[in-house]
Design an enzyme around this catalytic site. Structure first.
Site, mmCIF file in Angstrom:
data_model
loop_
_atom_site.group_PDB
_atom_site.id
_atom_site.type_symbol
_atom_site.label_atom_id
_atom_site.label_comp_id
_atom_site.label_asym_id
_atom_site.label_seq_id
_atom_site.Cartn_x
_atom_site.Cartn_y
_atom_site.Cartn_z
ATOM 1 N N ASN A 67 0.848 -1.195 0.000
ATOM 2 C CA ASN A 67 0.000 0.000 0.000
ATOM 3 C C ASN A 67 0.893 1.259 0.000
ATOM 4 O O ASN A 67 1.525 1.589 1.007
ATOM 5 C CB ASN A 67 -0.891 -0.053 1.255
ATOM 6 C CG ASN A 67 -1.866 1.089 1.333
ATOM 7 O OD1 ASN A 67 -1.545 2.205 0.932
ATOM 8 N ND2 ASN A 67 -3.043 0.832 1.866
ATOM 9 N N ASP A 70 -0.672 -3.628 9.874
ATOM 10 C CA ASP A 70 -2.018 -4.114 9.550
ATOM 11 C C ASP A 70 -2.996 -3.213 10.286
ATOM 12 O O ASP A 70 -2.834 -2.932 11.473
ATOM 13 C CB ASP A 70 -2.214 -5.568 9.958
ATOM 14 C CG ASP A 70 -3.399 -6.166 9.196
ATOM 15 O OD1 ASP A 70 -3.282 -6.358 7.975
ATOM 16 O OD2 ASP A 70 -4.448 -6.422 9.826
ATOM 17 N N LYS A 78 -3.424 14.602 9.679
ATOM 18 C CA LYS A 78 -3.614 13.151 9.844
ATOM 19 C C LYS A 78 -2.380 12.505 10.477
ATOM 20 O O LYS A 78 -2.504 11.650 11.356
ATOM 21 C CB LYS A 78 -3.915 12.495 8.483
ATOM 22 C CG LYS A 78 -4.198 11.007 8.645
ATOM 23 C CD LYS A 78 -4.523 10.269 7.360
ATOM 24 C CE LYS A 78 -4.697 8.777 7.667
ATOM 25 N NZ LYS A 78 -4.773 7.931 6.475
HETATM 26 P P1 ITT Z 1 -0.766 -4.335 2.984
HETATM 27 O O1 ITT Z 1 -1.509 -5.510 3.577
HETATM 28 O O2 ITT Z 1 0.073 -4.711 1.818
HETATM 29 O O3 ITT Z 1 -0.018 -3.564 4.042
HETATM 30 P P2 ITT Z 1 -3.425 -3.252 2.660
HETATM 31 O O4 ITT Z 1 -3.970 -1.967 2.135
HETATM 32 O O5 ITT Z 1 -4.055 -4.528 2.125
HETATM 33 O O6 ITT Z 1 -1.848 -3.278 2.400
HETATM 34 P P3 ITT Z 1 -4.420 -3.904 5.309
HETATM 35 O O7 ITT Z 1 -4.633 -5.332 4.998
HETATM 36 O O8 ITT Z 1 -3.778 -3.527 6.619
HETATM 37 O O9 ITT Z 1 -3.487 -3.196 4.209
HETATM 38 O O10 ITT Z 1 -5.804 -3.158 5.170
HETATM 39 C C1 ITT Z 1 -5.899 -1.828 5.526
HETATM 40 C C2 ITT Z 1 -7.231 -1.251 5.092
HETATM 41 O O11 ITT Z 1 -7.828 -0.574 6.205
HETATM 42 C C3 ITT Z 1 -7.018 -0.211 4.016
HETATM 43 O O12 ITT Z 1 -7.069 -0.782 2.718
HETATM 44 C C4 ITT Z 1 -8.144 0.767 4.297
HETATM 45 O O13 ITT Z 1 -9.320 0.289 3.744
HETATM 46 C C5 ITT Z 1 -8.248 0.702 5.835
HETATM 47 N N1 ITT Z 1 -7.339 1.687 6.462
HETATM 48 C C6 ITT Z 1 -6.223 1.428 7.199
HETATM 49 N N2 ITT Z 1 -5.608 2.563 7.562
HETATM 50 C C7 ITT Z 1 -6.333 3.558 7.032
HETATM 51 C C8 ITT Z 1 -6.195 4.952 7.033
HETATM 52 O O14 ITT Z 1 -5.165 5.555 7.592
HETATM 53 N N3 ITT Z 1 -7.115 5.677 6.396
HETATM 54 C C9 ITT Z 1 -8.164 5.096 5.781
HETATM 55 N N4 ITT Z 1 -8.364 3.787 5.715
HETATM 56 C C10 ITT Z 1 -7.446 3.004 6.336
#
Ligand code: ITT
Length: 219
Positions: A10, A78, A199
């Site tokens: 991400n 995560d 943020k």
């Molecule tokens: P990695 O697993 O490769 O790190 P990912 O985006 O799949 O990337 P996660 O499995 O941790 O990561 O899912 C995180 C989700 O939670 C992300 O896609 C958003 O939908 C939400 N999220 C997490 N942090 C956020 C933030 O700061 N602002 C908005 N949404 C967030």
């Protein structure tokens, strides 16, 4: 100089982590710097378990001499949104919330996740729209030649939470994920409108990284 490998696909997380943790004595690498794509299976029941899965997958790879990129640490994040009126959903399924209904593999586009969330929250009064972002970080040392068990034992966990509430319509273009819907406590606009500087002071990720930095500073 310490090199930290950020184990995420991400790009928004990479940007925020660099912005919050960056300094003259730290170099950050991320997946684009590695010659392979690793896609750890996020099978954990908690954010912490999933962060550890991601950190250990990459640390095991980087611990092999031919694969090491000079990284001393692997940092995985995560994170997700817990909505009280939905009994904590989407939680660990935040990234693939919309896809849970279709069986599609992989993450769902942010707009689809947000639309599903708004659908489930339709008619719920402002006072009951409370939610929080949670971020679990796993920090694993890259130990040359060591196996996953040894590096798991040396892994440290950090967590950060940001309380807030959900809007009824998305607003703003900054950030990612649920940022257009999430208004942090004490503010009257969502993260997507508040901008990166605000943020990165208030967020769940900022708080978890602060705990990590404190631990580093105490060393
Ligand atoms: P990695 O697993 O490769 O790190 P990912 O985006 O799949 O990337 P996660 O499995 O941790 O990561 O899912 C995180 C989700 O939670 C992300 O896609 C958003 O939908 C939400 N999220 C997490 N942090 C956020 C933030 O700061 N602002 C908005 N949404 C967030």
């Amino acid at each position: 100089m310490t090199t930290v490998f950020i184990a995420t696909s991400n790009a928004h997380k990479v940007e925020e982590i660099r912005g919050i943790l960056g300094g003259p004595d730290r170099v950050f690498l991320s997946q684009g710097d590695a010659p392979v794509r690793l896609e750890p299976d996020e099978t954990g029941a908690t954010f912490r378990e999933n962060a550890r899965i991601k950190a250990l997958t990459w640390a095991t790879y980087l611990a092999m001499e031919v694969c090491n990129l000079g990284a001393r640490w692997v940092l995985a994040d995560d994170s997700g949104l817990e909505v009280d009126a939905l009994d904590g959903a989407p939680g660990v399924h935040s990234a693939r919330f919309a896809a849970l209904d279709t069986g599609r593999r992989g993450n769902s586009p942010d707009a689809e996740n947000n639309a599903k969330l708004l659908r489930l929250m339709a008619g719920i009064a402002p006072a009951r729209r409370t939610a929080r972002f949670r971020c679990a970080l796993a920090l694993t040392p890259v130990l040359a030649g060591a196996d996953a068990a040894a590096m798991a034992a040396a892994t440290r966990d950090f967590e950060g939470v940001c309380e807030g509430a959900l809007l009824e319509h998305p607003s703003g273009r900054g950030g990612f994920g649920y940022d257009p819907l999430f208004v942090p406590q004490g503010w009257d606009r969502p993260f997507a409108e508040l901008g990166a500087e605000v943020k990165n002071r208030l967020s769940h990720r900022a708080r978890a990284l602060e705990a990590l930095r404190d631990a580093w500073d105490r060393e």
